[in-house]
Design a protein around this motif. Structure first.
Motif, PDB file in Angstrom:
ATOM      1  N   SER A   1       0.799  -1.215   0.000  1.00 48.03           N
ATOM      2  CA  SER A   1       0.000   0.000   0.000  1.00 48.03           C
ATOM      3  C   SER A   1       0.838   1.275   0.000  1.00 48.03           C
ATOM      4  O   SER A   1       0.325   2.351  -0.292  1.00 48.03           O
ATOM      5  N   ASP A   2       2.133   1.149   0.333  1.00 46.20           N
ATOM      6  CA  ASP A   2       3.004   2.324   0.357  1.00 46.20           C
ATOM      7  C   ASP A   2       4.439   1.910   0.040  1.00 46.20           C
ATOM      8  O   ASP A   2       4.787   0.733   0.110  1.00 46.20           O
ATOM      9  N   ALA A   3       5.254   2.881  -0.310  1.00 41.22           N
ATOM     10  CA  ALA A   3       6.628   2.617  -0.747  1.00 41.22           C
ATOM     11  C   ALA A   3       7.488   2.015   0.363  1.00 41.22           C
ATOM     12  O   ALA A   3       8.280   1.110   0.112  1.00 41.22           O
ATOM     13  N   GLN A   4       7.339   2.493   1.587  1.00 41.17           N
ATOM     14  CA  GLN A   4       8.157   1.978   2.695  1.00 41.17           C
ATOM     15  C   GLN A   4       7.881   0.495   2.940  1.00 41.17           C
ATOM     16  O   GLN A   4       8.795  -0.286   3.165  1.00 41.17           O
ATOM     17  N   THR A   5       6.608   0.113   2.903  1.00 46.10           N
ATOM     18  CA  THR A   5       6.247  -1.295   3.100  1.00 46.10           C
ATOM     19  C   THR A   5       6.802  -2.146   1.970  1.00 46.10           C
ATOM     20  O   THR A   5       7.333  -3.233   2.198  1.00 46.10           O
ATOM     21  N   LEU A   6       6.706  -1.657   0.754  1.00 45.93           N
ATOM     22  CA  LEU A   6       7.244  -2.389  -0.402  1.00 45.93           C
ATOM     23  C   LEU A   6       8.750  -2.603  -0.261  1.00 45.93           C
ATOM     24  O   LEU A   6       9.246  -3.718  -0.451  1.00 45.93           O
ATOM     25  N   ILE A   7       9.472  -1.583   0.106  1.00 45.28           N
ATOM     26  CA  ILE A   7      10.932  -1.689   0.269  1.00 45.28           C
ATOM     27  C   ILE A   7      11.274  -2.686   1.368  1.00 45.28           C
ATOM     28  O   ILE A   7      12.148  -3.539   1.194  1.00 45.28           O
ATOM     29  N   ARG A   8      10.585  -2.614   2.507  1.00 42.37           N
ATOM     30  CA  ARG A   8      10.843  -3.548   3.612  1.00 42.37           C
ATOM     31  C   ARG A   8      10.595  -4.985   3.190  1.00 42.37           C
ATOM     32  O   ARG A   8      11.386  -5.873   3.478  1.00 42.37           O
ATOM     33  N   TRP A   9       9.491  -5.225   2.495  1.00 40.90           N
ATOM     34  CA  TRP A   9       9.147  -6.583   2.077  1.00 40.90           C
ATOM     35  C   TRP A   9      10.070  -7.106   0.989  1.00 40.90           C
ATOM     36  O   TRP A   9      10.424  -8.283   0.985  1.00 40.90           O
ATOM     37  N   ARG A  10      10.455  -6.252   0.054  1.00 42.36           N
ATOM     38  CA  ARG A  10      11.395  -6.707  -0.991  1.00 42.36           C
ATOM     39  C   ARG A  10      12.730  -7.110  -0.374  1.00 42.36           C
ATOM     40  O   ARG A  10      13.318  -8.121  -0.733  1.00 42.36           O
ATOM     41  N   SER A  11      13.210  -6.318   0.573  1.00 37.40           N
ATOM     42  CA  SER A  11      14.470  -6.639   1.251  1.00 37.40           C
ATOM     43  C   SER A  11      14.348  -7.924   2.048  1.00 37.40           C
ATOM     44  O   SER A  11      15.224  -8.784   1.998  1.00 37.40           O
ATOM     45  N   ALA A  12      13.272  -8.074   2.800  1.00 34.17           N
ATOM     46  CA  ALA A  12      13.077  -9.268   3.614  1.00 34.17           C
ATOM     47  C   ALA A  12      12.938 -10.513   2.749  1.00 34.17           C
ATOM     48  O   ALA A  12      13.476 -11.569   3.075  1.00 34.17           O
ATOM     49  N   ALA A  13      12.219 -10.404   1.645  1.00 31.79           N
ATOM     50  CA  ALA A  13      12.038 -11.563   0.759  1.00 31.79           C
ATOM     51  C   ALA A  13      13.374 -11.961   0.126  1.00 31.79           C
ATOM     52  O   ALA A  13      13.670 -13.142  -0.023  1.00 31.79           O
ATOM     53  N   ALA A  14      14.185 -10.987  -0.233  1.00 33.43           N
ATOM     54  CA  ALA A  14      15.477 -11.293  -0.845  1.00 33.43           C
ATOM     55  C   ALA A  14      16.394 -11.988   0.160  1.00 33.43           C
ATOM     56  O   ALA A  14      17.139 -12.911  -0.191  1.00 33.43           O
ATOM     57  N   GLU A  15      16.335 -11.592   1.414  1.00 33.32           N
ATOM     58  CA  GLU A  15      17.174 -12.201   2.457  1.00 33.32           C
ATOM     59  C   GLU A  15      16.597 -13.521   2.939  1.00 33.32           C
ATOM     60  O   GLU A  15      17.339 -14.376   3.410  1.00 33.32           O
ATOM     61  N   GLY A  16      15.285 -13.694   2.818  1.00 34.90           N
ATOM     62  CA  GLY A  16      14.626 -14.856   3.404  1.00 34.90           C
ATOM     63  C   GLY A  16      14.360 -16.005   2.458  1.00 34.90           C
ATOM     64  O   GLY A  16      13.483 -16.811   2.717  1.00 34.90           O
ATOM     65  N   ARG A  17      15.084 -16.105   1.371  1.00 38.62           N
ATOM     66  CA  ARG A  17      14.883 -17.238   0.462  1.00 38.62           C
ATOM     67  C   ARG A  17      15.250 -18.526   1.170  1.00 38.62           C
ATOM     68  O   ARG A  17      16.330 -18.653   1.719  1.00 38.62           O
ATOM     69  N   ALA A  18      14.342 -19.471   1.173  1.00 45.97           N
ATOM     70  CA  ALA A  18      14.572 -20.750   1.878  1.00 45.97           C
ATOM     71  C   ALA A  18      15.387 -21.703   1.015  1.00 45.97           C
ATOM     72  O   ALA A  18      15.407 -21.633  -0.171  1.00 45.97           O
TER      73      ALA A  18
END
Length: 75
Positions: free
Chosen positions: A58-75
């Motif tokens: 819904s906002d740029a800050q949330t998108l940035i946080r989630w993109r970073s977390a998803a990139a680091e959290g690959r199983a």
């Protein structure tokens, strides 16, 4: 995943379980779309290898946080 499945708050591990269930049996040419909000917790965003993901926020800050977390959290 912008809202908890039950109740007013996310259960511990709910995000990870929902991502895992969405990925099971998914064909390789399909993209998993995660719709997240500022309240969606980041404590278990593990995305299995080989799964394409599109994150909608819904906002740029949330998108940035989630993109970073998803990139680091690959199983």
């Amino acid at each position: 995943m912008s809202r908890p499945q039950r109740g007013d708050s996310f259960e511990l591990g709910e995000v990870g379980r929902r991502i895992y269930r969405a990925c099971v049996g998914m064909p390789p040419d399909v993209t998993l779309q995660l719709i997240v909000g500022p309240e969606t917790p980041l404590y278990d965003p593990r995305i299995p290898h080989g799964v394409r993901v599109q994150i909608v926020a819904s906002d740029a800050q949330t998108l940035i946080r989630w993109r970073s977390a998803a990139a680091e959290g690959r199983a």
